[in-house]
Design an enzyme around this catalytic site. Sequence first.
Site, PDB file in Angstrom:
ATOM      1  N   CYS A  37       0.547  -8.226   1.889  1.00  0.00           N
ATOM      2  CA  CYS A  37       0.750  -7.789   3.498  1.00  0.00           C
ATOM      3  C   CYS A  37       0.099  -7.612   4.740  1.00  0.00           C
ATOM      4  O   CYS A  37       0.584  -7.866   6.058  1.00  0.00           O
ATOM      5  CB  CYS A  37       0.332  -6.089   3.755  1.00  0.00           C
ATOM      6  SG  CYS A  37       1.430  -5.103   1.690  1.00  0.00           S
ATOM      7  N   HIS A  42       3.222  -3.688  10.034  1.00  0.00           N
ATOM      8  CA  HIS A  42       3.743  -3.680   9.063  1.00  0.00           C
ATOM      9  C   HIS A  42       4.842  -2.514   8.604  1.00  0.00           C
ATOM     10  O   HIS A  42       4.401  -1.300   8.501  1.00  0.00           O
ATOM     11  CB  HIS A  42       2.358  -3.938   7.636  1.00  0.00           C
ATOM     12  CG  HIS A  42       2.723  -3.990   5.918  1.00  0.00           C
ATOM     13  ND1 HIS A  42       4.034  -4.898   5.779  1.00  0.00           N
ATOM     14  CD2 HIS A  42       2.236  -2.754   5.525  1.00  0.00           C
ATOM     15  CE1 HIS A  42       3.924  -4.400   4.341  1.00  0.00           C
ATOM     16  NE2 HIS A  42       2.561  -3.669   4.098  1.00  0.00           N
ATOM     17  N   ASN A  73       9.923  -2.867   2.503  1.00  0.00           N
ATOM     18  CA  ASN A  73       8.914  -3.846   2.606  1.00  0.00           C
ATOM     19  C   ASN A  73       9.568  -4.998   2.158  1.00  0.00           C
ATOM     20  O   ASN A  73       9.412  -5.004   0.619  1.00  0.00           O
ATOM     21  CB  ASN A  73       7.629  -2.710   1.183  1.00  0.00           C
ATOM     22  CG  ASN A  73       6.843  -3.439   2.160  1.00  0.00           C
ATOM     23  OD1 ASN A  73       6.188  -4.389   2.771  1.00  0.00           O
ATOM     24  ND2 ASN A  73       5.849  -2.045   1.233  1.00  0.00           N
TER      25      ASN A  73
HETATM   26  O1  UT7 Z   1       2.998  -2.039   1.964  1.00  0.00           O
HETATM   27  C1  UT7 Z   1       1.235  -2.253  -0.028  1.00  0.00           C
HETATM   28  C2  UT7 Z   1       1.148  -1.460   0.992  1.00  0.00           C
HETATM   29  N1  UT7 Z   1       1.521  -0.138   0.311  1.00  0.00           N
HETATM   30  C3  UT7 Z   1       1.855   1.010   0.987  1.00  0.00           C
HETATM   31  O2  UT7 Z   1       0.567   1.704   1.737  1.00  0.00           O
HETATM   32  C4  UT7 Z   1       1.915   2.414   0.704  1.00  0.00           C
HETATM   33  C5  UT7 Z   1       1.764   3.523   0.121  1.00  0.00           C
HETATM   34  N2  UT7 Z   1       1.876   4.428  -0.354  1.00  0.00           N
HETATM   35  C6  UT7 Z   1       3.187   5.264   0.009  1.00  0.00           C
HETATM   36  O3  UT7 Z   1       3.506   5.092   0.634  1.00  0.00           O
HETATM   37  C7  UT7 Z   1       3.680   6.964  -1.474  1.00  0.00           C
HETATM   38  O4  UT7 Z   1       1.759   7.063  -1.416  1.00  0.00           O
HETATM   39  C8  UT7 Z   1       4.480   6.406  -2.295  1.00  0.00           C
HETATM   40  C9  UT7 Z   1       5.840   6.381  -1.051  1.00  0.00           C
HETATM   41  C10 UT7 Z   1       4.245   5.209  -2.613  1.00  0.00           C
HETATM   42  C11 UT7 Z   1       4.882   7.831  -2.924  1.00  0.00           C
HETATM   43  O5  UT7 Z   1       4.743   8.471  -1.503  1.00  0.00           O
HETATM   44  P1  UT7 Z   1       4.478  10.262  -2.678  1.00  0.00           P
HETATM   45  O6  UT7 Z   1       3.913  11.040  -1.341  1.00  0.00           O
HETATM   46  O7  UT7 Z   1       2.555   9.687  -2.368  1.00  0.00           O
HETATM   47  O8  UT7 Z   1       4.425  10.390  -3.752  1.00  0.00           O
HETATM   48  P2  UT7 Z   1       3.123  11.015  -4.725  1.00  0.00           P
HETATM   49  O9  UT7 Z   1       3.426   9.278  -5.383  1.00  0.00           O
HETATM   50  O10 UT7 Z   1       2.840  11.476  -4.756  1.00  0.00           O
HETATM   51  O11 UT7 Z   1       5.250  11.555  -5.482  1.00  0.00           O
HETATM   52  C12 UT7 Z   1       5.006  12.653  -5.782  1.00  0.00           C
HETATM   53  C13 UT7 Z   1       6.300  12.714  -7.194  1.00  0.00           C
HETATM   54  C14 UT7 Z   1       5.676  12.650  -8.710  1.00  0.00           C
HETATM   55  O12 UT7 Z   1       6.547  13.516  -9.264  1.00  0.00           O
HETATM   56  P3  UT7 Z   1       5.303  14.994  -9.800  1.00  0.00           P
HETATM   57  O13 UT7 Z   1       4.221  14.649  -9.911  1.00  0.00           O
HETATM   58  O14 UT7 Z   1       4.944  15.312  -7.542  1.00  0.00           O
HETATM   59  O15 UT7 Z   1       6.361  15.682 -10.558  1.00  0.00           O
HETATM   60  C15 UT7 Z   1       6.040  11.671  -8.228  1.00  0.00           C
HETATM   61  O16 UT7 Z   1       6.250  11.447  -9.945  1.00  0.00           O
HETATM   62  O17 UT7 Z   1       7.326  12.099  -6.869  1.00  0.00           O
HETATM   63  C16 UT7 Z   1       7.752  11.748  -7.619  1.00  0.00           C
HETATM   64  N3  UT7 Z   1       7.877  10.089  -7.608  1.00  0.00           N
HETATM   65  C17 UT7 Z   1       9.756  10.329  -7.432  1.00  0.00           C
HETATM   66  N4  UT7 Z   1      10.327  10.707  -7.211  1.00  0.00           N
HETATM   67  C18 UT7 Z   1      11.494  10.647  -6.933  1.00  0.00           C
HETATM   68  C19 UT7 Z   1       7.659   8.785  -7.112  1.00  0.00           C
HETATM   69  N5  UT7 Z   1       8.441   8.234  -7.095  1.00  0.00           N
HETATM   70  C20 UT7 Z   1      10.107   8.599  -7.512  1.00  0.00           C
HETATM   71  C21 UT7 Z   1      11.019   7.920  -6.809  1.00  0.00           C
HETATM   72  N6  UT7 Z   1      12.300   8.839  -7.024  1.00  0.00           N
HETATM   73  N7  UT7 Z   1      11.539   6.720  -6.811  1.00  0.00           N
END
Ligand code: UT7
Length: 337
Positions: free
Chosen positions: A115, A261, A291
């Site tokens: 990134c 980014h 992204n």
């Molecule tokens: O460019 C490289 C650098 N990358 C970044 O900067 C990314 C940084 N991180 C993020 O942007 C976020 O952490 C994400 C977008 C990847 C995830 O968002 P979050 O709010 O942190 O969600 P989470 O990973 O805590 O997941 C919450 C829930 C989980 O379900 P439970 O355990 O609460 O039942 C996941 O299983 O959302 C679920 N989940 C999804 N649901 C629907 C994870 N991915 C998905 C999905 N669709 N695509």
Amino acid sequence: MKRSVIKGTGRFIPSRCVTNDDLSKMMDTNDEWIQQRTGIKTRYWIPEGEIVGSSDLALEASKIALDNAGWQPEDIDLIIFATLSPDIFFPGSGCLLQTKLGLSDTPALDIRQQCTGFIYAMSTADAYIRSGMYNRILVVGAEVHSTGLDKTTAGRDVAVLFGDGAAAACVEAVETDANIGVLGSVLKADGKFAEKLMLELPGSKYPERINAEMLASGGQFPSMDGTRIFKLALRKLPEVTLEVLEQAGMSLDDIDMIIPHQANLRINEAYQKTLKIPEEKIFNNIQKYGNTTAATIPLALDETIEQGLVDPKKSTVLFVALGAGLTWAAMIHRFGE
Ligand code: UT7
């Protein structure tokens, strides 16, 4: 004094628009979750079944950038290609782009900084220019993510985030006393977070780089501890912004546009709030493209120029990014003649 000034930019986005609803047909996800958590509405992927590498997208972006800079391919002294998704394991995509540009002995190197790839690449270009070694450097960020994502529910936390695309910048040495070009550059890395965002396979450290058993583990797909990376971004993006401003002896008031980014709209909104950046001074396009990793910043730069938000003759822009490595970085660039 030699200054490194961007003289032209260009972008290329593949034609296949993939909506959140399209993804929900491949995996258990939905438009509401993706938009709420990331801001992404669409991303563009290369046409299904076609052989298109990062260097192919880069070629199209480079042609436009060269045109805008008034350069011929033969004018290029060095190609710096930032990508985490090279066409093949080796040689690097820089060499592949070089021959596609019709060149036969121009040096080309790849930068593997994910990134922050574009900022690391720009900083490398700036160092070459200041040293007097090269005068015209083509800096490219290009990614084809779509062929390497786990498009099943198991991979949904990563697969919904990424898009394919490329953008390029022609960076030229300008002999001047004016305070233009790259005015500040801060690069950081902390390898202890490497496993928080990585693509493990194929891995040369293993007796077999990849085999059926390893494939069953899913290590050929990118994995991410999203929450950890998210929290690191909230802290480090403002920190590195303040550091680069201090290095350049500038304040946020001196910056016309911040181009962060594009990993998550929520990250950029929190960053904006922390630094109290007015709405008109920060640009996001993750909604459209997702992204695109090393391509996000030059892609956004090219769009801000096209939309008249950045003046390619005089605006001062600040780039900032964080991602796999862990790496994070910021740069200030002032356009000028
Ligand atoms: O460019 C490289 C650098 N990358 C970044 O900067 C990314 C940084 N991180 C993020 O942007 C976020 O952490 C994400 C977008 C990847 C995830 O968002 P979050 O709010 O942190 O969600 P989470 O990973 O805590 O997941 C919450 C829930 C989980 O379900 P439970 O355990 O609460 O039942 C996941 O299983 O959302 C679920 N989940 C999804 N649901 C629907 C994870 N991915 C998905 C999905 N669709 N695509």
